[in-house]
Each structure stands twice: as C-alpha cells, then as structure tokens.
Design a protein around this motif. Structure first.
Motif, PDB file in Angstrom:
ATOM      1  N   ALA A 133      57.452 103.118  -1.261  1.00 19.19           N
ATOM      2  CA  ALA A 133      56.060 103.338  -1.123  1.00 19.19           C
ATOM      3  C   ALA A 133      55.650 103.814   0.427  1.00 19.19           C
ATOM      4  O   ALA A 133      56.287 103.423   1.450  1.00 19.19           O
ATOM      5  N   PRO A 134      54.499 104.533   0.591  1.00 18.88           N
ATOM      6  CA  PRO A 134      54.157 105.267   1.833  1.00 18.88           C
ATOM      7  C   PRO A 134      53.835 103.980   2.851  1.00 18.88           C
ATOM      8  O   PRO A 134      54.135 104.257   4.157  1.00 18.88           O
ATOM      9  N   LYS A 135      53.263 102.827   2.191  1.00 17.85           N
ATOM     10  CA  LYS A 135      53.071 101.939   3.456  1.00 17.85           C
ATOM     11  C   LYS A 135      54.119 100.651   3.328  1.00 17.85           C
ATOM     12  O   LYS A 135      53.958  99.755   3.974  1.00 17.85           O
ATOM     13  N   MET A 136      55.343 100.954   2.746  1.00 20.17           N
ATOM     14  CA  MET A 136      56.412 100.225   2.983  1.00 20.17           C
ATOM     15  C   MET A 136      56.916  99.710   4.327  1.00 20.17           C
ATOM     16  O   MET A 136      56.792 100.421   5.165  1.00 20.17           O
ATOM     17  N   SER A 137      57.061  98.491   4.639  1.00 20.25           N
ATOM     18  CA  SER A 137      57.059  97.795   6.072  1.00 20.25           C
ATOM     19  C   SER A 137      58.186  96.828   6.143  1.00 20.25           C
ATOM     20  O   SER A 137      58.109  95.860   5.030  1.00 20.25           O
ATOM     21  N   VAL A 138      59.241  96.666   7.035  1.00 16.17           N
ATOM     22  CA  VAL A 138      59.878  95.778   7.231  1.00 16.17           C
ATOM     23  C   VAL A 138      59.716  95.369   8.779  1.00 16.17           C
ATOM     24  O   VAL A 138      59.475  95.886   9.599  1.00 16.17           O
ATOM     25  N   VAL A 139      59.597  93.853   8.728  1.00 15.98           N
ATOM     26  CA  VAL A 139      59.470  93.127  10.080  1.00 15.98           C
ATOM     27  C   VAL A 139      60.901  92.502  10.366  1.00 15.98           C
ATOM     28  O   VAL A 139      61.131  91.773   9.568  1.00 15.98           O
ATOM     29  N   VAL A 140      61.218  92.523  11.681  1.00 12.72           N
ATOM     30  CA  VAL A 140      62.247  91.816  11.936  1.00 12.72           C
ATOM     31  C   VAL A 140      61.864  90.873  13.236  1.00 12.72           C
ATOM     32  O   VAL A 140      61.694  91.793  14.273  1.00 12.72           O
ATOM     33  N   ALA A 158      63.165  86.787   9.774  1.00 16.64           N
ATOM     34  CA  ALA A 158      62.720  86.029  10.793  1.00 16.64           C
ATOM     35  C   ALA A 158      63.708  84.816  11.424  1.00 16.64           C
ATOM     36  O   ALA A 158      64.127  84.167  10.538  1.00 16.64           O
ATOM     37  N   ALA A 159      64.020  85.010  12.703  1.00 18.78           N
ATOM     38  CA  ALA A 159      64.988  84.286  13.083  1.00 18.78           C
ATOM     39  C   ALA A 159      64.614  82.792  13.070  1.00 18.78           C
ATOM     40  O   ALA A 159      63.549  82.419  13.720  1.00 18.78           O
ATOM     41  N   GLY A 165      73.795  77.554  14.317  1.00 13.34           N
ATOM     42  CA  GLY A 165      73.886  78.870  15.134  1.00 13.34           C
ATOM     43  C   GLY A 165      72.483  79.342  14.558  1.00 13.34           C
ATOM     44  O   GLY A 165      71.639  78.782  13.708  1.00 13.34           O
ATOM     45  N   ILE A 166      72.376  80.619  14.924  1.00 11.79           N
ATOM     46  CA  ILE A 166      71.120  81.483  14.489  1.00 11.79           C
ATOM     47  C   ILE A 166      71.266  81.894  12.966  1.00 11.79           C
ATOM     48  O   ILE A 166      72.240  82.626  12.692  1.00 11.79           O
ATOM     49  N   ARG A 167      70.299  81.746  12.462  1.00 10.72           N
ATOM     50  CA  ARG A 167      70.001  82.221  10.896  1.00 10.72           C
ATOM     51  C   ARG A 167      68.890  83.067  10.961  1.00 10.72           C
ATOM     52  O   ARG A 167      67.957  83.068  11.511  1.00 10.72           O
ATOM     53  N   TRP A 168      68.650  84.053   9.814  1.00  9.20           N
ATOM     54  CA  TRP A 168      67.609  84.835   9.360  1.00  9.20           C
ATOM     55  C   TRP A 168      67.169  84.553   8.298  1.00  9.20           C
ATOM     56  O   TRP A 168      67.790  84.691   7.158  1.00  9.20           O
ATOM     57  N   THR A 169      65.842  83.909   8.019  1.00  5.03           N
ATOM     58  CA  THR A 169      65.100  83.866   6.813  1.00  5.03           C
ATOM     59  C   THR A 169      64.657  85.226   6.365  1.00  5.03           C
ATOM     60  O   THR A 169      64.027  85.736   6.811  1.00  5.03           O
ATOM     61  N   LEU A 170      64.862  85.587   5.349  1.00  4.10           N
ATOM     62  CA  LEU A 170      64.670  86.381   4.512  1.00  4.10           C
ATOM     63  C   LEU A 170      63.475  86.453   3.520  1.00  4.10           C
ATOM     64  O   LEU A 170      63.588  85.597   2.573  1.00  4.10           O
ATOM     65  N   LEU A 171      62.235  87.052   3.686  1.00  2.00           N
ATOM     66  CA  LEU A 171      61.031  86.588   2.981  1.00  2.00           C
ATOM     67  C   LEU A 171      60.372  87.896   2.455  1.00  2.00           C
ATOM     68  O   LEU A 171      60.647  89.214   2.825  1.00  2.00           O
ATOM     69  N   LEU A 172      59.930  88.010   1.422  1.00  2.00           N
ATOM     70  CA  LEU A 172      59.346  89.173   0.760  1.00  2.00           C
ATOM     71  C   LEU A 172      57.724  89.035   0.411  1.00  2.00           C
ATOM     72  O   LEU A 172      57.161  87.936  -0.046  1.00  2.00           O
ATOM     73  N   ASN A 183      66.277  84.394   0.691  1.00  2.00           N
ATOM     74  CA  ASN A 183      67.573  83.964   1.264  1.00  2.00           C
ATOM     75  C   ASN A 183      67.565  83.380   2.810  1.00  2.00           C
ATOM     76  O   ASN A 183      66.345  83.787   3.635  1.00  2.00           O
ATOM     77  N   VAL A 184      68.639  82.783   3.286  1.00  2.00           N
ATOM     78  CA  VAL A 184      68.952  82.531   4.683  1.00  2.00           C
ATOM     79  C   VAL A 184      70.120  83.178   4.829  1.00  2.00           C
ATOM     80  O   VAL A 184      71.031  82.639   4.193  1.00  2.00           O
ATOM     81  N   LEU A 185      70.255  84.017   5.862  1.00  2.00           N
ATOM     82  CA  LEU A 185      71.222  84.806   6.120  1.00  2.00           C
ATOM     83  C   LEU A 185      71.930  84.604   7.708  1.00  2.00           C
ATOM     84  O   LEU A 185      71.247  84.363   8.459  1.00  2.00           O
ATOM     85  N   ARG A 186      73.343  85.093   7.783  1.00  2.00           N
ATOM     86  CA  ARG A 186      73.895  85.180   8.933  1.00  2.00           C
ATOM     87  C   ARG A 186      73.573  86.677   9.582  1.00  2.00           C
ATOM     88  O   ARG A 186      73.234  87.444   8.671  1.00  2.00           O
ATOM     89  N   GLU A 187      73.465  86.742  10.731  1.00  2.00           N
ATOM     90  CA  GLU A 187      73.165  88.235  11.174  1.00  2.00           C
ATOM     91  C   GLU A 187      74.245  89.304  10.417  1.00  2.00           C
ATOM     92  O   GLU A 187      73.543  90.243  10.263  1.00  2.00           O
TER      93      GLU A 187
END
Length: 437
Positions: A133-140, A158-159, A165-172, A183-187
C-alpha cells in the motif's frame, strides 16, 4: 485530495495515495511534494530547501505529523525541477517503504535499544517487495524519551526489557496502545519476521494494511500519553536537543530560514524533522536554550504547555480543495480563547472535511467543516456521527461553551480528555445549544 502523477494523464483519486518528491499531490494551492529524510541534515541544508520552496513553489512549507517536510504551491513545470534540485543537495532522502525510528534514536541514553540497524535492514530488505500500500509504514521503536507510540503503523517493533534480555514486541495496526500483539522476538528474528509480513501484505495487494493480519490477536494496551517533542532534552555525550515547531505544522520560507540562520550562528550543526510537526536541533545546552528563546519570540511553538501544540489542524481552505473552513484561523482562535481546555491530554482535531487527514484516529473532540456548517464529534473520527452541528458564525461560541462546561465540571485530578469522555455527547450537545435562539 487528488494525487497527480506527472507521467500520467489521469489523476489518482485513491484516498490512500501518498505524495512524494517525484510524485506530488494536487491541493488547492497547487502541487505538494514531500521530502522525507532518514537522518539529520544541517541548518544550512534546511535553509536551502526553504529557498527551493520559495523558488519553485509558493514558499509555504509543512512539517507533517510524522515528521516529513512538504513543499507547497508547485506546478507541473516547477515540481520536476524541485525534484532535481533537491537531489543535487545529496540529502539522506527516504526512498521506498516508510520505516520510522524515534527522532532521538542512538542519542538517547534512556532508550532500551538502538532501533536504527533493524530499521535499515528492513528498508533494504523491502526494496524488492511489490504490491505494498502507498501509505504502508513500519515503526521500529527502541524506547526512550520520544518514542513513537502515538503514531499509527501497519507493523511496529517496540523494544522491551525482560529477564532474558532485550526483546522486541511485534504489533500490527494502530498506535502502540491499540496495536495487536503478533509475537515477541529476539533481535536476530525481528527483520526476517517483518519482511515475511510485508511479503504477505504485498501478495494481498495495495489495499492490504497491517490491520488485515491482526484479526483475533490481543491488543497491546500498554503505554499511556506519548511525550511531546517540544522543549529541551539532555542527550548522551553532553549534547542537547531543542524541540521547536511551527504553529499547526505550517510556516513560510522566510521564517524558517531565519531560524536556521540563528541556529548556525549559535553553532548548531544538525537537525531533523520529527513527529507532531516539530524540528529537533542538536547542539550545546546554551545554544539550544538560546535558539528556543529566539524561536518563541518569532511565533514558533517551543513548549508542550503551548495550547497550539494540542491542536491537529489540516491546511484547510483555501489551500485544500476539499476543505470547507479556514482551519488555521479557527485553531488559532481556539488556542487563544480555550487554553485551559487544551491541557495536552488530547488533540483537538480541526479539519476542513470529513477525510480528517491531519489526525486519522479518534479524538476526544473534533471540529469538522462541511458545506452546511461545522460538525462537532466526540470520541471519534472526523467522519463519525456528530453530537452537534452549528453554523460557521457560531463556531467560536460553541467551543467556548464546551470549554466552560469542562472547566466547571472537571473533577479533582481529572484532565480534559477524561472529563470530555465522562460528560458524553448529550451533555456536550446541551452545552453547545445553550444560549442559541
């Protein structure tokens, strides 16, 4: 608004179309081109962009809610020339997918993790993914003082700190609060997971968004009010940042050139546009404080306590063909007369039409121009059912009545957003209609 691709004969009428430097958008005052940056530039470079805006457009520049520069008043002849002249400056332009990081990333000693390496890997990996999509966006977002929790995003990382240790929450979809936890992911897992989701969205076609993959997932419901970018911030390495912004996200070239010239005189060597229509200037504490004082005396917003920082207003009439009202005039009057209502707990959304481009999410209070007058909406978007409609001539009186009601009814410890929600549409409608014959 209508997007005009210069290599096509037919205007693009998609609501989701997005302007860029090489694909400007048609507005009421001409074509609008967006200059999106992924790193800092110098005050001299921003001043040169202003001169280009004056040479090729009408000299009016916007800073968008997501921190993009926009040049207004172009035409079909001048827009390609602006494109070429900007590229000669060799600025860190964003090409392709919007992958955004907090404006203090890598400089903020309070952030959980530096998000920039992940963001760059996603940018590179997404280059060959078609159909987005033209307005598709990803935030880190690595956390810290100025996190991007209030920005809408299709996909968000989102860290978070954990015992492991540090994990990254993946949100939609949505803001960080409203986004759905995927999901919650390792780097080491984050980049491949994001790219896999983008490929899936690309396969669904250019109308697919992150929310389309979020059905049945729980909301995050986490952080509260996003921090304001206005003010002075202490950074790592004895550096500071001064957050400054034009009223309602718009200024003229001369005012911004003067601000850049003063920044250079004070020894400030870098800046970047940031969310909430702001600019962050980086330098020594004394320089940042002196620039803030200069900006404040010249009409810029320099503090989160400025009522104008609590208003999201689109360009309005006559700059936008869709707008039924002069939004900036209305917003300025609201800031002047209803400052106690605008306590920073919500964004007063002032929009010229129901598309609501300036604030595409629900607001505690929105004012929407229509051909028949002004619609007032609470706890909703600009296109939602209004609790009251008034004639243009009664706009200021109606807003003052709401401000008076909130002032009189606010309970101890209650902010304006909470009070508006508690009062509800019936009480607000009664306040607006009181005193009208």
């Amino acid at each position: 608004m209508t997007t005009l691709f210069l290599d096509r004969s037919t205007p693009d009428m998609r609501r989701g179309a997005c302007p860029a430097l090489s694909t400007p958008m048609q507005t009421g005052d001409g074509l609008l081109a967006r200059v999106a940056l992924i790193d800092v530039i110098t005050p001299a470079e921003l001043a040169e962009l202003c001169r280009l805006a004056r040479r090729h457009g009408n000299g009016i520049l916007d800073i968008s809610a997501r921190g993009n520069l926009q040049v207004r008043g172009l035409n079909e002849t001048s827009a390609p020339v602006l494109d070429a002249d900007v590229r000669v400056l060799n600025l860190p332009l964003r090409e392709g997918l919007a992958v955004e990081t907090p404006p203090l990333a890598g400089m903020d000693d309070t952030e959980i993790a530096d998000p920039r390496p992940i963001a760059e890997a996603i940018r590179q990996g997404a280059r060959d993914i078609p159909g987005l999509a033209p307005k598709m966006s990803v935030v880190v977002d690595g956390g810290g003082r100025l996190r991007l929790s209030g920005l809408l995003a299709d996909i968000r990382l989102a860290a978070v700190s954990s015992d492991e240790g540090i994990r990254w929450t993946l949100l939609l979809g949505g803001t960080e609060t409203a986004g759905r936890v995927f999901n919650v992911l390792r780097e080491t897992e984050a980049v491949s997971a994001i790219l896999a989701l983008l490929r899936k969205l690309g396969e669904k076609g250019p109308k697919a968004r992150g929310r389309d993959l979020a059905a049945g997932l729980p909301t995050n419901g986490a952080p509260g009010q996003p921090a304001s970018p206005f003010g002075t911030f202490r950074l790592s390495g004895h550096r500071f940042a001064a957050g400054i912004g034009p009223a309602f996200g718009q200024t003229n070239a001369e005012s911004l050139i003067a601000l850049c010239d003063e920044a250079e005189r004070l020894g400030i060597q870098s800046l970047k546009p940031a969310f909430d229509h702001s600019l962050l200037f980086f330098g020594a504490q004394t320089a940042c404080e002196a620039l803030t004082a200069f900006a404040g005396s010249n009409g810029f917003i320099t503090s989160p306590s400025d009522p104008r920082s609590a208003i999201a207003a689109c360009s309005g009439s006559p700059a936008c063909n869709s707008a039924a009202i002069a939004t900036h005039e209305l917003a300025a009057k609201a800031a002047e007369e209803c400052g106690d209502l605008l306590d920073g707990s919500f964004k007063l959304h002032v929009t010229g039409c129901p598309k609501g481009c300036a604030y595409p999410q629900p607001s505690a209070l929105a004012l929407c121009g229509t051909t028949a007058g002004l619609s007032l909406i609470t706890q909703g978007k600009a296109a939602d059912e209004p609790f009251a409609s008034v004639a243009f001539a009664d706009t200021n009186n109606s807003l003052r009545r709401i401000a008076d009601l909130v002032r009189n009814e606010r309970q101890a410890g209650e902010n304006s957003a909470a009070c508006l929600a508690r009062l509800g549409p019936r009480r607000l409608a009664a306040a607006v209609t009181s005193g009208r014959s």
